[in-house]
Design a protein around this motif. Structure first.
Motif, PDB file in Angstrom:
ATOM      1  N   ILE A 124       0.830  -1.206   0.000  1.00  0.00           N
ATOM      2  CA  ILE A 124       0.000   0.000   0.000  1.00  0.00           C
ATOM      3  C   ILE A 124       0.864   1.255   0.000  1.00  0.00           C
ATOM      4  O   ILE A 124       0.643   2.195  -0.769  1.00  0.00           O
ATOM      5  CB  ILE A 124      -0.941   0.005   1.218  1.00  0.00           C
ATOM      6  CG1 ILE A 124      -1.959  -1.138   1.108  1.00  0.00           C
ATOM      7  CG2 ILE A 124      -1.675   1.347   1.336  1.00  0.00           C
ATOM      8  CD1 ILE A 124      -2.810  -1.318   2.355  1.00  0.00           C
ATOM      9  N   VAL A 125       1.880   1.263   0.845  1.00  0.00           N
ATOM     10  CA  VAL A 125       2.738   2.452   0.993  1.00  0.00           C
ATOM     11  C   VAL A 125       3.530   2.731  -0.284  1.00  0.00           C
ATOM     12  O   VAL A 125       3.789   3.890  -0.619  1.00  0.00           O
ATOM     13  CB  VAL A 125       3.685   2.274   2.201  1.00  0.00           C
ATOM     14  CG1 VAL A 125       4.693   3.413   2.271  1.00  0.00           C
ATOM     15  CG2 VAL A 125       2.879   2.221   3.491  1.00  0.00           C
ATOM     16  N   GLN A 126       3.902   1.672  -1.013  1.00  0.00           N
ATOM     17  CA  GLN A 126       4.670   1.854  -2.241  1.00  0.00           C
ATOM     18  C   GLN A 126       3.805   2.356  -3.395  1.00  0.00           C
ATOM     19  O   GLN A 126       4.327   2.767  -4.434  1.00  0.00           O
ATOM     20  CB  GLN A 126       5.323   0.523  -2.642  1.00  0.00           C
ATOM     21  CG  GLN A 126       6.401   0.043  -1.689  1.00  0.00           C
ATOM     22  CD  GLN A 126       7.565   1.010  -1.587  1.00  0.00           C
ATOM     23  OE1 GLN A 126       7.949   1.637  -2.575  1.00  0.00           O
ATOM     24  NE2 GLN A 126       8.121   1.142  -0.394  1.00  0.00           N
ATOM     25  N   GLU A 139       4.033   8.688   8.391  1.00  0.00           N
ATOM     26  CA  GLU A 139       2.736   9.135   8.888  1.00  0.00           C
ATOM     27  C   GLU A 139       1.614   8.302   8.278  1.00  0.00           C
ATOM     28  O   GLU A 139       0.682   7.862   8.964  1.00  0.00           O
ATOM     29  CB  GLU A 139       2.543  10.614   8.550  1.00  0.00           C
ATOM     30  CG  GLU A 139       1.430  11.288   9.324  1.00  0.00           C
ATOM     31  CD  GLU A 139       1.409  12.788   9.086  1.00  0.00           C
ATOM     32  OE1 GLU A 139       0.949  13.197   8.004  1.00  0.00           O
ATOM     33  OE2 GLU A 139       1.856  13.542   9.967  1.00  0.00           O
ATOM     34  N   SER A 140       1.699   8.060   6.966  1.00  0.00           N
ATOM     35  CA  SER A 140       0.699   7.230   6.299  1.00  0.00           C
ATOM     36  C   SER A 140       0.787   5.788   6.787  1.00  0.00           C
ATOM     37  O   SER A 140      -0.227   5.119   6.978  1.00  0.00           O
ATOM     38  CB  SER A 140       0.901   7.268   4.783  1.00  0.00           C
ATOM     39  OG  SER A 140       0.660   8.568   4.268  1.00  0.00           O
ATOM     40  N   LEU A 141       2.017   5.316   6.998  1.00  0.00           N
ATOM     41  CA  LEU A 141       2.229   3.944   7.456  1.00  0.00           C
ATOM     42  C   LEU A 141       1.556   3.697   8.795  1.00  0.00           C
ATOM     43  O   LEU A 141       0.937   2.653   9.019  1.00  0.00           O
ATOM     44  CB  LEU A 141       3.728   3.667   7.561  1.00  0.00           C
ATOM     45  CG  LEU A 141       4.159   2.273   8.007  1.00  0.00           C
ATOM     46  CD1 LEU A 141       3.713   1.241   6.984  1.00  0.00           C
ATOM     47  CD2 LEU A 141       5.656   2.209   8.199  1.00  0.00           C
ATOM     48  N   GLU A 142       1.629   4.667   9.685  1.00  0.00           N
ATOM     49  CA  GLU A 142       1.017   4.539  11.005  1.00  0.00           C
ATOM     50  C   GLU A 142      -0.506   4.427  10.902  1.00  0.00           C
ATOM     51  O   GLU A 142      -1.127   3.589  11.560  1.00  0.00           O
ATOM     52  CB  GLU A 142       1.396   5.749  11.867  1.00  0.00           C
ATOM     53  CG  GLU A 142       0.962   5.640  13.305  1.00  0.00           C
ATOM     54  CD  GLU A 142       1.425   6.831  14.138  1.00  0.00           C
ATOM     55  OE1 GLU A 142       0.853   7.036  15.230  1.00  0.00           O
ATOM     56  OE2 GLU A 142       2.335   7.550  13.694  1.00  0.00           O
ATOM     57  N   LEU A 148      -5.662  -1.436   9.336  1.00  0.00           N
ATOM     58  CA  LEU A 148      -5.578  -2.857   8.994  1.00  0.00           C
ATOM     59  C   LEU A 148      -5.640  -3.735  10.244  1.00  0.00           C
ATOM     60  O   LEU A 148      -6.256  -4.800  10.223  1.00  0.00           O
ATOM     61  CB  LEU A 148      -4.292  -3.138   8.226  1.00  0.00           C
ATOM     62  CG  LEU A 148      -4.306  -2.858   6.723  1.00  0.00           C
ATOM     63  CD1 LEU A 148      -2.971  -3.228   6.105  1.00  0.00           C
ATOM     64  CD2 LEU A 148      -5.427  -3.619   6.034  1.00  0.00           C
ATOM     65  N   ASN A 149      -5.014  -3.284  11.313  1.00  0.00           N
ATOM     66  CA  ASN A 149      -5.067  -4.043  12.564  1.00  0.00           C
ATOM     67  C   ASN A 149      -6.498  -4.174  13.061  1.00  0.00           C
ATOM     68  O   ASN A 149      -6.899  -5.210  13.590  1.00  0.00           O
ATOM     69  CB  ASN A 149      -4.205  -3.361  13.637  1.00  0.00           C
ATOM     70  CG  ASN A 149      -2.806  -3.941  13.694  1.00  0.00           C
ATOM     71  OD1 ASN A 149      -2.623  -5.140  13.587  1.00  0.00           O
ATOM     72  ND2 ASN A 149      -1.818  -3.070  13.854  1.00  0.00           N
ATOM     73  N   GLY A 150      -7.282  -3.119  12.877  1.00  0.00           N
ATOM     74  CA  GLY A 150      -8.669  -3.144  13.311  1.00  0.00           C
ATOM     75  C   GLY A 150      -9.544  -4.044  12.452  1.00  0.00           C
ATOM     76  O   GLY A 150     -10.656  -4.386  12.847  1.00  0.00           O
ATOM     77  N   HIS A 151      -9.047  -4.415  11.280  1.00  0.00           N
ATOM     78  CA  HIS A 151      -9.814  -5.275  10.372  1.00  0.00           C
ATOM     79  C   HIS A 151      -9.128  -6.625  10.175  1.00  0.00           C
ATOM     80  O   HIS A 151      -9.437  -7.343   9.234  1.00  0.00           O
ATOM     81  CB  HIS A 151      -9.982  -4.591   9.008  1.00  0.00           C
ATOM     82  CG  HIS A 151     -10.911  -3.419   9.031  1.00  0.00           C
ATOM     83  ND1 HIS A 151     -10.549  -2.202   9.576  1.00  0.00           N
ATOM     84  CD2 HIS A 151     -12.195  -3.277   8.594  1.00  0.00           C
ATOM     85  CE1 HIS A 151     -11.565  -1.360   9.461  1.00  0.00           C
ATOM     86  NE2 HIS A 151     -12.568  -1.980   8.876  1.00  0.00           N
ATOM     87  N   SER A 152      -8.219  -6.986  11.061  1.00  0.00           N
ATOM     88  CA  SER A 152      -7.431  -8.201  10.892  1.00  0.00           C
ATOM     89  C   SER A 152      -8.265  -9.476  10.999  1.00  0.00           C
ATOM     90  O   SER A 152      -7.866 -10.525  10.500  1.00  0.00           O
ATOM     91  CB  SER A 152      -6.299  -8.250  11.923  1.00  0.00           C
ATOM     92  OG  SER A 152      -6.831  -8.223  13.242  1.00  0.00           O
ATOM     93  N   LEU A 166      -7.667   1.520   1.118  1.00  0.00           N
ATOM     94  CA  LEU A 166      -6.425   2.074   1.662  1.00  0.00           C
ATOM     95  C   LEU A 166      -5.429   2.367   0.544  1.00  0.00           C
ATOM     96  O   LEU A 166      -4.727   3.392   0.574  1.00  0.00           O
ATOM     97  CB  LEU A 166      -5.812   1.102   2.675  1.00  0.00           C
ATOM     98  CG  LEU A 166      -6.560   0.940   3.997  1.00  0.00           C
ATOM     99  CD1 LEU A 166      -5.941  -0.170   4.831  1.00  0.00           C
ATOM    100  CD2 LEU A 166      -6.564   2.247   4.792  1.00  0.00           C
ATOM    101  N   GLU A 167      -5.365   1.479  -0.446  1.00  0.00           N
ATOM    102  CA  GLU A 167      -4.468   1.706  -1.585  1.00  0.00           C
ATOM    103  C   GLU A 167      -4.860   2.972  -2.337  1.00  0.00           C
ATOM    104  O   GLU A 167      -3.999   3.786  -2.716  1.00  0.00           O
ATOM    105  CB  GLU A 167      -4.515   0.502  -2.530  1.00  0.00           C
ATOM    106  CG  GLU A 167      -3.808  -0.727  -1.998  1.00  0.00           C
ATOM    107  CD  GLU A 167      -3.888  -1.900  -2.953  1.00  0.00           C
ATOM    108  OE1 GLU A 167      -2.848  -2.522  -3.222  1.00  0.00           O
ATOM    109  OE2 GLU A 167      -4.999  -2.205  -3.427  1.00  0.00           O
ATOM    110  N   LEU A 168      -6.156   3.145  -2.567  1.00  0.00           N
ATOM    111  CA  LEU A 168      -6.626   4.333  -3.276  1.00  0.00           C
ATOM    112  C   LEU A 168      -6.399   5.602  -2.453  1.00  0.00           C
ATOM    113  O   LEU A 168      -6.013   6.644  -2.998  1.00  0.00           O
ATOM    114  CB  LEU A 168      -8.113   4.182  -3.613  1.00  0.00           C
ATOM    115  CG  LEU A 168      -8.471   3.160  -4.687  1.00  0.00           C
ATOM    116  CD1 LEU A 168      -9.978   3.016  -4.820  1.00  0.00           C
ATOM    117  CD2 LEU A 168      -7.856   3.544  -6.031  1.00  0.00           C
TER     118      LEU A 168
END
Length: 263
Positions: A124-126, A139-142, A148-152, A166-168
Motif C-alpha cells: 500500500i505504501v509503495q 505518517e501514512s504507514l502509522e 488494517l489491525n482493526g480489520h485483521s 487504503l491503496e486508493l
C-alpha cells in the motif's frame, strides 16, 4: 506449469462429474473445448457465504483486439494477457487466469498472518502518485497499520475492499490531507469503513479534475503511469484491480472536466 495446472484442474472438476462410458463407436469423437467461464463459476458457487457474490465480466475493443476483465466475488480482478480477435475468447482467457489464481493463488484466501500483514502494508505504501510523492510515508504507514489491525479478523470481500480503499487513499494523497485537517486514526478508520469503493472513486475523480485546473497536464501524466502499471500486471497475469481502478478514476476526471461537472 501449464501441464500441472491442466492436470489439477481436471482432477478437481473431474471428481464432481459423473463418468461417461466410452462410446463403442471406433470413430474418435471431437474433443469439447474447455469452458473456463463455467469452471470458474462452479468453483466459486461452492465457497462459504463470506466469499459469495457475482462474477463480473467487462470486455472492450482496444487497439485491434479484445481485452476482458473478470472481477471475482472478493473484488480481485484479472485480465486476458493478450488481446483476442473474438470477445468470447478474451473472456475465456481472463476466466482461465482468474481460475488459476482462485485455485492456486494464496493471496485470495490467505490468512491474515504477520507476514501477510507486513507485505500488505508495504504494498500500500509503495503505491504512490504524483499527488502524494512528497507525503510523509511514516505518517501514512502509522494510519494504514492502525486501520488494517482493526480489520485483521475480517476475511473475504470485506477484507479485500478495505485494502483496496487504503491503496486508493494513499495513492490519492488523502491521508496527508486528513492529517492536516486533524483527523485522528480512529476517525479515519470509522469513516472509511462506511464508505464504498464506488463513492471514493467518484470523489477522487473530482479531486483530480480540480488538480488538473491548478496543474494542467497532471492527469495525462498520471494516467500514462497507471496504464503502464495496468499493462504490466495484465501481461504477468496478476491482480489488476487497483491499477484498473486508478485508470477509471483518472478517465472519469477527464470526462467530468469535458462535461463541466467539476467544482
Amino acid at each position: 506449469m501449464l501441464k500441472f495446472v491442466k492436470k489439477n484442474i481436471s482432477k478437481y472438476f473431474g471428481n464432481k462429474q459423473s463418468r461417461v462410458q466410452p462410446s463403442p463407436d471406433p470413430i474418435k469423437q471431437p474433443r469439447k473445448p474447455v469452458n473456463y467461464m463455467e469452471m470458474l463459476e462452479q468453483f466459486w458457487v461452492e465457497k462459504p457465504n463470506n466469499f459469495q457474490g457475482p462474477i463480473l465480466y467487462e470486455t472492450a475493443f482496444v487497439q485491434g483486439g479484445y481485452t476482458s476483465f473478470v472481477t471475482l466475488p472478493t473484488g480481485h480482478c484479472f485480465a486476458n494477457p493478450k488481446r483476442c480477435k473474438a470477445a468470447f475468447n478474451s473472456r475465456q482467457l481472463a476466466a482461465r487466469v482468474a481460475l488459476i489464481h482462485s485455485m492456486f493463488g494464496g493471496e485470495i484466501f490467505q490468512d491474515f498472518s504477520n507476514d501477510s500483514f507486513d507485505s500488505t502494508v508495504e504494498e500500500i505504501v509503495q503505491n504512490q502518485s504524483i499527488s502524494n510523492i512528497k507525503c510523509d510515508k511514516n505518517e501514512s504507514l502509522e494510519t494504514i497499520s492502525f486501520i488494517l489491525n482493526g480489520h485483521s479478523k475480517k476475511f473475504g470481500v470485506e477484507h479485500f475492499q478495505m485494502v483496496l480503499k487504503l491503496e486508493l487513499m494513499h495513492w490519492n494523497g488523502s491521508f496527508k490531507k486528513l492529517n492536516n485537517m486533524r483527523y485522528t486514526k480512529q476517525q479515519i478508520s470509522r469513516e472509511l469503513s462506511d464508505l464504498s469503493v464506488e463513492y471514493l472513486s467518484e470523489f477522487m475523480a473530482l479531486e483530480w479534475a480540480m488538480r488538473e485546473q491548478r496543474q494542467p497536464g497532471v492527469i495525462k501524466f498520471e494516467l500514462a503511469r497507471c496504464q503502464q502499471q495496468l499493462f504490466k500486471a495484465t501481461k504477468s497475469q496478476q491482480n489488476v484491480r487497483i491499477h484498473k481502478e486508478k485508470c477509471l478514476i483518472l478517465v472519469n476526471a477527464l470526462d467530468s472536466m469535458h462535461n463541466n461537472l467539476y467544482i
